[in-house]
Scaffold this active site. Structure first.
Site, short mmCIF file in Angstrom:
data_model
loop_
_atom_site.label_atom_id
_atom_site.label_comp_id
_atom_site.label_asym_id
_atom_site.label_seq_id
_atom_site.Cartn_x
_atom_site.Cartn_y
_atom_site.Cartn_z
N ASP A 100 -15.20 -24.47 2.11
CA ASP A 100 -15.59 -25.73 1.48
C ASP A 100 -14.62 -26.78 1.98
O ASP A 100 -13.42 -26.52 2.09
CB ASP A 100 -15.50 -25.59 -0.04
CG ASP A 100 -16.02 -26.82 -0.76
OD1 ASP A 100 -15.65 -27.93 -0.37
OD2 ASP A 100 -16.76 -26.65 -1.74
N ASP A 159 -11.55 -21.01 -4.26
CA ASP A 159 -10.50 -21.04 -5.26
C ASP A 159 -11.02 -20.89 -6.69
O ASP A 159 -10.23 -20.76 -7.62
CB ASP A 159 -9.70 -22.34 -5.16
CG ASP A 159 -10.56 -23.57 -5.37
OD1 ASP A 159 -11.78 -23.43 -5.62
OD2 ASP A 159 -10.02 -24.69 -5.28
N ASP A 191 -16.50 -18.59 -6.73
CA ASP A 191 -16.36 -18.16 -5.33
C ASP A 191 -16.03 -16.68 -5.21
O ASP A 191 -16.02 -16.13 -4.11
CB ASP A 191 -15.24 -18.96 -4.64
CG ASP A 191 -15.52 -20.45 -4.63
OD1 ASP A 191 -16.69 -20.81 -4.40
OD2 ASP A 191 -14.59 -21.24 -4.84
#
Length: 621
Positions: free
Chosen positions: A96, A373, A377
């Site tokens: 990301d 994080d 995820d």
């Protein structure tokens, strides 16, 4: 499959029969020449045993531990050293953009009411009202957990805009928290005029739930042309790199209105443009990964235009296109597999879609690393070949699922971990070349001299001495040292199949031939000049020195390698020149001529190895 352990098993299956075969040939030579059988058998067994590289099982472990230690100093904590193998095979990195490529400090930059937009320094009352509504649609007082909410609240505070602006007596009652699948945050509050529902989130989601648009003369119905106009404004802001949020409100009747099925019939107030500056060092890190053969894929929940603008700025698209989460849902697994190579950015994706992307890449035979994080995820991190939890604020779920925890959230550290994994393969190759090439050289020299002279030039103790001086310290020092001069483009060629394949075979053969050639040359030159014991000692010194010389060339930039070579050579000199100790090992102290022959042959062999080698590490030095 294809890792260090598998390759070591293959090498063991080759070296073990080779070592045993060398012993058989040496014993057969003694039988043919009618030598005493008991000593001949003992020497043959000792050659077979000594020729087996004892350090073979430890090389990979030592290299992995050393690489893991270097990474820990850079802020990447490897949960298991064996993870370095997988890092060295990674050819796709999914991440990301937020915080990974950017500064990670999102700030409010522009505000639009759909008709006009302005920088935050130049807001008129209409645009200030948009910001005030966005504050009302944010979580209540206190630290904001989400960076987007934090940017809105901090930006409004800097402008002197409060939630009560336009809503006297405003106080929040309850909220509907942001979730990736929902893509908006809703807050139910009340003011002096009654109950109000305030919403901010992804423009395409909020616009679907709006029916009117606040204009100068009051709210107007939101028709198809107006929706297209607002979509165009959103796309224009996104292409400029802004993360875009839509802000809407409506009066509410009761707390029951705060339900996902009833967040509708909203009145659009405007759009917010938030920006997160790309770090100058990110572009260089991305280029280094690309040069090393790692494909960069952005997987983000951001607007497609925003994600595309960041990807274009960093040069990660490379002719590939952008795919959104809704597009992804229309594709079957087979269709997705055919389109994956054409996609450089996945935007507006949910955690479940992120998992599906990783699964598709792995089914296509790619080795995938995934960064993240958040708790959302964790699934994608866990199913990846290498999962990386980013930042000191990574959730416990992300850390537990990860193979590597990056204490900052910079792509530079992530890239360093992948490049260190590639370099680890080079370290293992060099250390294996020392072990296997040196031992093969010992076999060639021993067999060659025995076939010519009738007896083995090396006794049992001398064979063990050679291994002690050339295998233990030097090979482990090479495995421990960071490979020098391996630039990203060179590291692109490193990996299990290439580093431990033909490149390793070439290095082993070259080292064996050079070592055996140097020892044989010195041994032949010394034969007319002294006794058999003196001749064999010259050959022993040349054999050890040739191996140490090649090790020194391989790792001359490393103080550890220099120290290991120096200790081994000084130990050799002390053993050869100390009366009693020399005789214990079956040697004789050498004079200037003997040392000159041995070291001269070793130096010539080392020079030949440098000229003949095409190893990237040697060329770099």
């Amino acid at each position: 499959p294809g890792g260090v352990e598998a390759r070591l098993r293959t090498l063991t299956r080759v070296t073990l029969p080779l070592s045993l075969g060398a012993g058989v040939v040496l014993f057969g030579n003694a039988v043919v020449r009618r030598r005493p059988l008991v000593p001949a058998f003992g020497t043959a067994v000792n050659l077979a045993v000594a020729a087996i590289p004892e350090g073979l099982p430890f090389v990979a472990t030592v290299a992995e531990l050393a690489a893991a230690r270097r990474l820990s100093a850079r802020g990447a904590l490897v949960r298991k050293p064996a993870t370095l193998e997988a890092l060295g095979r990674v050819d796709v990195l999914c991440f990301d953009k937020t915080g990974t490529l950017t500064e990670g400090r999102i700030s409010l930059r522009r505000v639009s009411n759909g008709s006009r937009d302005a920088a935050v320094e130049d807001l008129d009352p209409v645009l200030r009202a948009v910001v005030a509504a966005a504050v009302r649609a944010s979580p209540g007082d206190g630290p904001q957990p989400h960076p987007t909410d934090r940017a809105v609240v901090d930006g409004a505070r800097a402008l002197g805009i409060a939630a009560v602006e336009g809503r006297a007596g405003w106080r929040p009652l309850d909220d509907l928290p942001f979730e990736p699948g929902r893509a908006y945050h809703a807050v139910l509050g009340e003011d002096d005029g009654g109950v109000c529902l305030s919403v901010k989130g992804a423009p395409e989601v909020v616009l679907e739930r709006t029916t009117t648009w606040r204009r100068a003369g009051g709210p107007v119905p939101l028709g198809p042309a107006d929706r297209q106009r607002l979509t165009d404004v959103t796309d224009r802001l996104a292409r400029r790199g802004y993360r875009v949020l839509a802000v809407a409100e409506r009066s509410a009747r009761s707390r029951d209105d705060l339900d996902q099925s009833r967040v509708d019939r909203l009145e659009l107030l405007g759009l917010l443009g938030l920006a997160d500056t790309v770090r100058p060092t990110s572009a260089a890190a991305v280029r280094a990964l690309q040069q090393a053969g790692v494909e960069i894929v952005m997987v983000t929940g951001d607007h497609p235009g925003t994600a595309e603008a960041i990807a274009a700025e960093l040069g990660t698209l490379n002719g590939r296109r952008v795919m959104t989460g809704p597009e992804l849902d229309t594709l079957g697994d087979d269709e997705l597999a055919t389109q994956l190579p054409e996609v450089g950015v996945f935007a507006r994706v949910t955690p479940g879609q992120k998992v599906r992307i990783v699964q598709g890449l792995r089914r296509a035979g790619r080795t995938v690393a995934v960064t993240g994080d958040g708790a959302n995820d964790a699934a994608a991190i866990r199913i990846a070949d290498v999962g990386l939890a980013l930042g000191e604020h990574a959730t416990a779920a992300a850390r537990e699922a990860a193979d590597v925890v990056v204490t900052d959230d910079r792509i530079e550290t992530t890239g360093a971990a992948i490049l260190e994994g590639r370099a680890m393969w080079a370290s293992v190759r060099d250390a294996l070349a020392i072990l296997l090439g040196g031992n093969l050289g010992e076999i060639l020299f021993t067999l060659g001299a025995a076939l010519v002279g009738g007896d083995s030039p090396l006794s049992t103790r001398q064979l063990l001495l050679v291994n002690l001086l050339t295998d233990v310290l030097p090979s482990m020092a090479v495995a421990l040292r960071p490979p020098p001069g391996l630039t990203p483009d060179v590291l692109a060629a490193e990996g299990p199949s290439s580093s431990l394949g033909s490149a390793l075979t070439r290095d082993i053969v070259l080292r064996a031939v050079v070592t055996a050639g140097a020892a044989t040359t010195a041994w032949r030159l010394a034969r007319p000049l002294g006794t058999q014991a003196h001749t064999n000692t010259v050959g022993l010194v040349a054999l050890v020195s040739a191996q140490l010389g090649q090790t020194l060339v391989m790792g001359w930039r490393s103080p550890l390698v220099i120290g290991a070579v120096a200790v081994s050579f000084l130990a050799l000199g002390a053993i050869i020149m100390t009366p009693g100790v020399s005789q214990f090992f079956g040697c004789r102290p050498l004079g200037p001529v003997g040392w000159t022959l041995a070291l001269g042959a070793a130096a010539g062999g080392t020079a030949a190895a440098v000229v003949g080698s095409r190893s990237p590490a040697v060329h770099a030095t």
